[in-house]
Design an enzyme around this catalytic site. Structure first.
Site, PDB file in Angstrom:
ATOM      1  N   ALA A   6       0.860  -1.183   0.000  1.00  0.00           N
ATOM      2  CA  ALA A   6       0.000   0.000   0.000  1.00  0.00           C
ATOM      3  C   ALA A   6       0.896   1.233   0.000  1.00  0.00           C
ATOM      4  O   ALA A   6       1.627   1.472   0.953  1.00  0.00           O
ATOM      5  CB  ALA A   6      -0.902  -0.006   1.223  1.00  0.00           C
ATOM      6  N   GLY A   9       2.201   7.470  -1.190  1.00  0.00           N
ATOM      7  CA  GLY A   9       2.884   8.587  -1.822  1.00  0.00           C
ATOM      8  C   GLY A   9       3.866   9.247  -0.871  1.00  0.00           C
ATOM      9  O   GLY A   9       4.533  10.215  -1.228  1.00  0.00           O
ATOM     10  N   GLY A  10       3.981   8.692   0.336  1.00  0.00           N
ATOM     11  CA  GLY A  10       4.911   9.209   1.321  1.00  0.00           C
ATOM     12  C   GLY A  10       6.186   8.392   1.385  1.00  0.00           C
ATOM     13  O   GLY A  10       6.311   7.339   0.756  1.00  0.00           O
ATOM     14  N   VAL A  11       7.140   8.862   2.179  1.00  0.00           N
ATOM     15  CA  VAL A  11       8.446   8.208   2.265  1.00  0.00           C
ATOM     16  C   VAL A  11       8.359   6.855   2.969  1.00  0.00           C
ATOM     17  O   VAL A  11       9.055   5.902   2.583  1.00  0.00           O
ATOM     18  CB  VAL A  11       9.470   9.131   2.974  1.00  0.00           C
ATOM     19  CG1 VAL A  11       9.043   9.448   4.395  1.00  0.00           C
ATOM     20  CG2 VAL A  11      10.867   8.520   2.957  1.00  0.00           C
ATOM     21  N   ASP A  12       7.523   6.735   3.989  1.00  0.00           N
ATOM     22  CA  ASP A  12       7.467   5.489   4.758  1.00  0.00           C
ATOM     23  C   ASP A  12       6.989   4.317   3.912  1.00  0.00           C
ATOM     24  O   ASP A  12       7.612   3.248   3.902  1.00  0.00           O
ATOM     25  CB  ASP A  12       6.556   5.663   5.974  1.00  0.00           C
ATOM     26  CG  ASP A  12       7.113   6.658   6.985  1.00  0.00           C
ATOM     27  OD1 ASP A  12       8.348   6.760   7.086  1.00  0.00           O
ATOM     28  OD2 ASP A  12       6.320   7.337   7.657  1.00  0.00           O
ATOM     29  N   SER A  13       5.883   4.497   3.214  1.00  0.00           N
ATOM     30  CA  SER A  13       5.355   3.388   2.415  1.00  0.00           C
ATOM     31  C   SER A  13       6.269   3.059   1.244  1.00  0.00           C
ATOM     32  O   SER A  13       6.358   1.897   0.831  1.00  0.00           O
ATOM     33  CB  SER A  13       3.941   3.701   1.920  1.00  0.00           C
ATOM     34  OG  SER A  13       3.918   4.868   1.123  1.00  0.00           O
ATOM     35  N   LEU A  32      -4.331   3.869  -2.827  1.00  0.00           N
ATOM     36  CA  LEU A  32      -5.758   3.896  -2.576  1.00  0.00           C
ATOM     37  C   LEU A  32      -6.316   5.297  -2.808  1.00  0.00           C
ATOM     38  O   LEU A  32      -5.907   6.249  -2.140  1.00  0.00           O
ATOM     39  CB  LEU A  32      -6.050   3.458  -1.140  1.00  0.00           C
ATOM     40  CG  LEU A  32      -5.537   2.076  -0.729  1.00  0.00           C
ATOM     41  CD1 LEU A  32      -6.017   1.741   0.675  1.00  0.00           C
ATOM     42  CD2 LEU A  32      -5.972   1.018  -1.723  1.00  0.00           C
ATOM     43  N   CYS A 101      -9.466   3.767   9.855  1.00  0.00           N
ATOM     44  CA  CYS A 101      -9.003   3.515   8.486  1.00  0.00           C
ATOM     45  C   CYS A 101      -8.165   2.243   8.422  1.00  0.00           C
ATOM     46  O   CYS A 101      -8.308   1.431   7.507  1.00  0.00           O
ATOM     47  CB  CYS A 101      -8.194   4.718   7.989  1.00  0.00           C
ATOM     48  SG  CYS A 101      -7.628   4.565   6.285  1.00  0.00           S
ATOM     49  N   GLY A 125       3.713   1.141   5.526  1.00  0.00           N
ATOM     50  CA  GLY A 125       4.819   1.865   6.134  1.00  0.00           C
ATOM     51  C   GLY A 125       4.591   2.200   7.594  1.00  0.00           C
ATOM     52  O   GLY A 125       5.200   3.148   8.114  1.00  0.00           O
ATOM     53  N   CYS A 197      -6.808  13.282   7.066  1.00  0.00           N
ATOM     54  CA  CYS A 197      -6.618  13.383   5.614  1.00  0.00           C
ATOM     55  C   CYS A 197      -7.825  13.966   4.892  1.00  0.00           C
ATOM     56  O   CYS A 197      -7.672  14.618   3.859  1.00  0.00           O
ATOM     57  CB  CYS A 197      -6.245  12.018   5.032  1.00  0.00           C
ATOM     58  SG  CYS A 197      -7.546  10.767   5.136  1.00  0.00           S
TER      59      CYS A 197
END
Length: 361
Positions: A6, A9-13, A32, A101, A125, A197
């Site tokens: 999943a 769009g962030g650094v962790d994922s 998603l 979520c 992430g 979000c």
């Protein structure tokens, strides 16, 4: 294993997906789409799930050389997270939308679809650790205390955890950013999202008022019963709130007032001193447990995603979890989750159970 990563769009994922690839798994990335009308651009750390976030996730997948898809979960997200959030506030409770979520979207709707398509696990992430004891998957705190997300994952069932993968659990955020830069991922310095979000402007009160309308009520002194002011709806407040109460006159002793309780039927918001916020007992329903309740359990209770912890004794009484706090906590509100841990500084505190708070004493 076939792994569905999943990718928000962030650094962790992005780094989590990279580590899954490096571990030799057959990885597919998925973003998603949770909003029917996603914003075009992200502003700093406001919100997530924008069109720009989807593009960032795709670019990361391209760098990793993995297939990438965008799945539309907007309708399910609206129903299970956004509408739930609004309904909980209308009922005078304080929900955690990130927990909801994870519970209903990432590890229910997404996981169900992933398993149906032949994937073995969903990789995210999140900063949390998994361990296996006697064939049973257990959830633990991450190595980075400041980023630990085990609290918002504590409501996941053992079966859901068996299909989960958290590659970042043993890392710090600084190390993850360094790794992202070394891998050539453009999101290495992208700001974290710190807001709800679906409320990217951060104005929760305004969002709820637009959805629920004005429902006037009274601000009442809990000790004297004196009416201190009026408000436009209990959804504008949370237990423990100090600022924005709309009370002109100070308390007789000059000390600040706090929201003590919300009564949605009468529209009454009761306020009082900080001392009255102290809670020593919590009752919570719908427990998700990883232990056998054969008597009182020594544990550490946590009532917020970051902070709000105290040593406690918990027991299962008529299907509800009753938590007796050895040290009082403040700002504990119905609707929040209480997560119970067994301390383990070596392998990470073990999550024993999670339940939704109904009442406090």
């Amino acid at each position: 294993m076939r792994v569905l990563a999943a990718m928000s769009g962030g650094v962790d994922s992005a780094v989590a997906a990279a580590r899954a690839v490096e571990a030799g798994h057959d990885v597919t990335g998925v973003h998603l789409a949770l909003s029917a009308k996603p914003g075009t651009l992200r502003t700093g750390a406001r919100g997530c799930c924008t069109i720009e976030d989807a593009h960032d996730a795709r670019r990361a997948a391209d760098v990793l050389g993995i297939p990438f898809y965008v799945w539309d979960f907007a309708e399910r997200f609206t129903e299970d997270v956004v509408e739930d959030f609004v309904a909980e506030y209308a009922a005078g409770r304080t929900p955690n939308p990130c927990l909801r979520c994870n519970e209903r979207i990432k590890f229910e709707a997404l996981l169900d679809k992933a398993v149906a398509l032949g994937f073995d696990a969903v990789c995210t992430g999140h900063y949390a650790r998994l361990s296996t004891v006697d064939g049973r998957v257990e959830l633990r705190r991450s190595a980075d205390d400041g980023k630990d997300q085990s609290y918002v994952l504590a409501s996941l069932t053992t079966e859901q955890l068996a299909h989960a993968m958290f590659p970042l659990g043993g890392s710090t955020k600084a190390a993850v950013r360094e790794e992202a830069a070394a891998r050539g991922l453009s999101v290495a310095e992208k700001p974290d999202s710190h807001d709800i979000c679906f409320i990217p402007d951060g104005d929760t009160r305004g969002f709820l008022t637009r959805r629920l309308g004005e429902q006037p009520g009274l601000l009442v002194d809990d000790e004297t019963g004196a009416v201190l002011g009026r408000h436009a709806g209990v959804h504008e407040f949370t237990v423990g709130q100090r600022k924005g109460l709309g009370i002109d006159a100070p308390a007789p002793d000059g000390r600040p007032r706090y929201v003590l309780s919300l009564e949605p039927v009468s529209g009454t918001v009761r306020v009082g001193s900080a001392e009255k916020l102290a809670v020593t007992e919590i009752v919570a329903e719908r427990p998700v447990s990883r232990i056998e309740w054969d008597g009182p359990v020594e544990c550490v209770a946590q009532v917020r995603a970051h902070g709000g912890t105290a040593p406690a004794v918990a027991e299962l009484v008529d299907g509800s979890v009753v938590v007796h706090l050895r040290e009082p906590l403040r700002g504990v509100a119905p609707g929040q989750a209480v997560a119970l841990y067994r301390p383990d500084p070596t392998a990470g505190d073990l999550v024993l159970a999670s339940a939704t708070i109904t009442t406090t004493r």
